[in-house]
Design an enzyme around this catalytic site. Structure first.
Site, PDB file in Angstrom:
ATOM      1  N   SER A   1      23.712 -22.254   3.567  1.00 23.35           N
ATOM      2  CA  SER A   1      23.019 -21.487   4.955  1.00 23.35           C
ATOM      3  C   SER A   1      24.388 -21.501   6.001  1.00 23.35           C
ATOM      4  CB  SER A   1      22.034 -22.635   5.455  1.00 23.35           C
ATOM      5  OG  SER A   1      21.627 -22.553   6.813  1.00 23.35           O
TER       6      SER A   1
ATOM      7  N   TYR B   1      22.734 -15.521   9.039  1.00 19.44           N
ATOM      8  CA  TYR B   1      22.080 -15.203  10.139  1.00 19.44           C
ATOM      9  C   TYR B   1      22.988 -14.269  10.835  1.00 19.44           C
ATOM     10  CZ  TYR B   1      18.397 -18.828   9.178  1.00 19.44           C
ATOM     11  OH  TYR B   1      17.352 -19.349   8.857  1.00 19.44           O
TER      12      TYR B   1
ATOM     13  N   THR C   1      19.096 -13.375   5.597  1.00 25.97           N
ATOM     14  CA  THR C   1      17.834 -13.727   6.021  1.00 25.97           C
ATOM     15  C   THR C   1      17.110 -12.642   7.063  1.00 25.97           C
ATOM     16  OG1 THR C   1      18.169 -16.056   5.314  1.00 25.97           O
ATOM     17  CG2 THR C   1      16.254 -15.558   6.768  1.00 25.97           C
TER      18      THR C   1
ATOM     19  N   LYS D   1      16.851 -11.847   2.208  1.00 29.64           N
ATOM     20  CA  LYS D   1      15.808 -12.856   1.817  1.00 29.64           C
ATOM     21  C   LYS D   1      14.855 -12.725   2.821  1.00 29.64           C
ATOM     22  CE  LYS D   1      15.892 -17.882   2.078  1.00 29.64           C
ATOM     23  NZ  LYS D   1      15.065 -18.640   3.399  1.00 29.64           N
TER      24      LYS D   1
ATOM     25  N   HIS E   1      10.132 -18.207   3.353  1.00 30.75           N
ATOM     26  CA  HIS E   1      10.834 -19.194   4.228  1.00 30.75           C
ATOM     27  C   HIS E   1      10.169 -20.596   4.265  1.00 30.75           C
ATOM     28  CE1 HIS E   1      14.222 -18.882   7.288  1.00 30.75           C
ATOM     29  NE2 HIS E   1      14.149 -20.139   7.166  1.00 30.75           N
TER      30      HIS E   1
END
Ligand SMILES: Cc1cc2nc3c(=O)[nH]c(=O)nc-3n(C[C@H](O)[C@H](O)[C@H](O)COP(=O)(O)O)c2cc1C
Length: 367
Positions: free
Chosen positions: A108, A131, A156, A228, A252
């Site tokens: 992440s 992100y 994402t 995603k 998620h």
């Protein structure tokens, strides 16, 4: 409970006993009524196996490839922010555990350890989850990820607005650790702080990426791009039109949008819409080898697990992540043999009973 855990349910129960209450709640929480989180698992249960017998199932192959990287079982580790909540070695331990199982870890943007350190830990291939928080931050992250050896960028897409979890609001929860990828720059940390998983998450000062900006993103790197969180055939169609290499079907873990279908219910229409032009993966609600089998038979190339990685970490660090993945390997191997299947790349859709009217919701809307 002194024996080794035999199922992910055991890992979950032990993690609950060992983790501080508020960390536990943060990890388990879903958005609002948490109905999407529940539906992720109940949808898997609605699918039933149709086993075939009197076949030679002595040798069973569980290995496959994802975007060209070999993995020894079709179960990967989801990107999830902040593994120090479950173990002091955080993402380093997760990377080692995934490596011990010869599978892939997605890291992440909001990890507690910097991506360069995680890239060096553990033997398995790794993808970097992105992100978008402005052109400058995104460009910096993508370049670092490519330089560090990550093999794909996973953007994402399902966090266009914040989604505080009610449990976290009640607990006044705040993630106690800094974000490893931004330690060097206080300004960047501020830009990223409270990413989607924390209750104080706020809309970033910059608008979310849009379809016509994917080309800009692709231009930053030669790495393949995975989206995603795609949930509809319509978006999957646009994704392949834009040359996306992979689609990770995901809710998620039910943490972003309440009252949606479970991830596996969305899978068939997305597989159909992607027409073999992008690899399709799935996460959200995978807890059993049979879930892996069902998702693969419906067209996923591999699946990934989110919350279970924290359970493994909480139970035994890297060994726990490895042990959790090995439970899924053992269960999948058993279920393949029991259903007359010998190769995860050649699973027959006919081994799954799909309830009538299920899984074809949006496919007709595609131009
Ligand atoms: C505590 C936690 C943090 C997460 N953080 C991220 C994240 O930073 N980026 C992301 O794309 N997904 C994040 N996710 C979602 C996971 O990648 C994944 O989609 C989800 O956990 C899969 O569902 P499961 O937990 O039922 O396996 C997070 C999930 C959890 C549980």
């Amino acid at each position: 409970m002194s024996d080794a855990p035999v199922s992910l349910r055991d890992y979950e129960a032990r993690a609950k006993l060992s983790l501080p209450h508020n960390h536990w709640e943060f990890i388990e929480a879903g958005a609002m009524t948490e109905s999407t989180t529940r539906r992720n698992t109940s949808a898997f249960e609605d699918l039933k196996l149709r086993p075939r017998f009197l076949r030679d199932v002595e040798n069973r192959k569980l290995s496959t490839t994802v975007l060209g990287s070999e993995i020894s079982l079709p179960v990967m580790v989801c990107p999830a922010g902040g593994h120090k909540l479950a173990h002091p070695d955080g993402e380093l331990a997760t990377a080692r555990g995934a490596g011990m199982s010869n599978t892939l870890m997605m890291l992440s943007t909001s990890s507690h350890y910097p991506m360069e350190q995680v890239a060096e830990a553990g033997a398995g291939p790794k993808w970097f989850q992105l992100y978008h928080r402005g052109y400058e931050v995104t460009e910096m992250l993508v370049h670092r990820a490519e330089e560090a050896g990550f093999k794909a960028i996973v953007l994402t897409v399902d966090t266009p607005v914040p989604s505080p979890k009610e449990r976290d609001v009640h607990n006044h929860y705040e993630n106690p650790f800094p974000l490893g990828n931004f330690i060097a720059s206080a300004e960047q940390t501020a830009a990223m702080s409270g990413t989607d998983e924390a209750p104080n998450w706020r809309p970033s000062q910059v608008p979310a990426l849009k379809w016509d900006e994917l080309e800009w993103l692709r231009g930053l790197t030669s790495l393949p791009l995975v989206l995603k969180g795609v949930r509809t055939a319509e978006d999957a169609h646009i994704a392949v039109e834009n040359g996306v290499n992979g689609i990770l079907v995901s809710t998620h873990g039910g943490r972003q949008i309440d009252q949606t279908l479970g991830a596996v219910e969305m899978l068939p229409e997305i597989v159909e819409a992607s027409r073999g032009q992008a690899e399709v993966y799935l996460d959200s609600g995978v807890r059993r080898g049979a879930d892996v089998l069902k998702a693969l038979a419906l067209g996923a190339r591999a699946v990934a697990v989110g919350r279970p990685l924290y359970w493994g970490l909480a139970v035994a660090g890297a060994e726990g992540v490895h042990g959790m993945l090995e439970v899924l390997r053992r269960e999948l191997d058993h279920d393949m043999g029991a259903c007359g299947q010998t190769d995860v790349e050649e699973l027959e859709p006919g081994i799954i009973h799909v309830p009538q009217g299920w899984g074809t919701f949006g496919a007709t809307n595609i131009p």
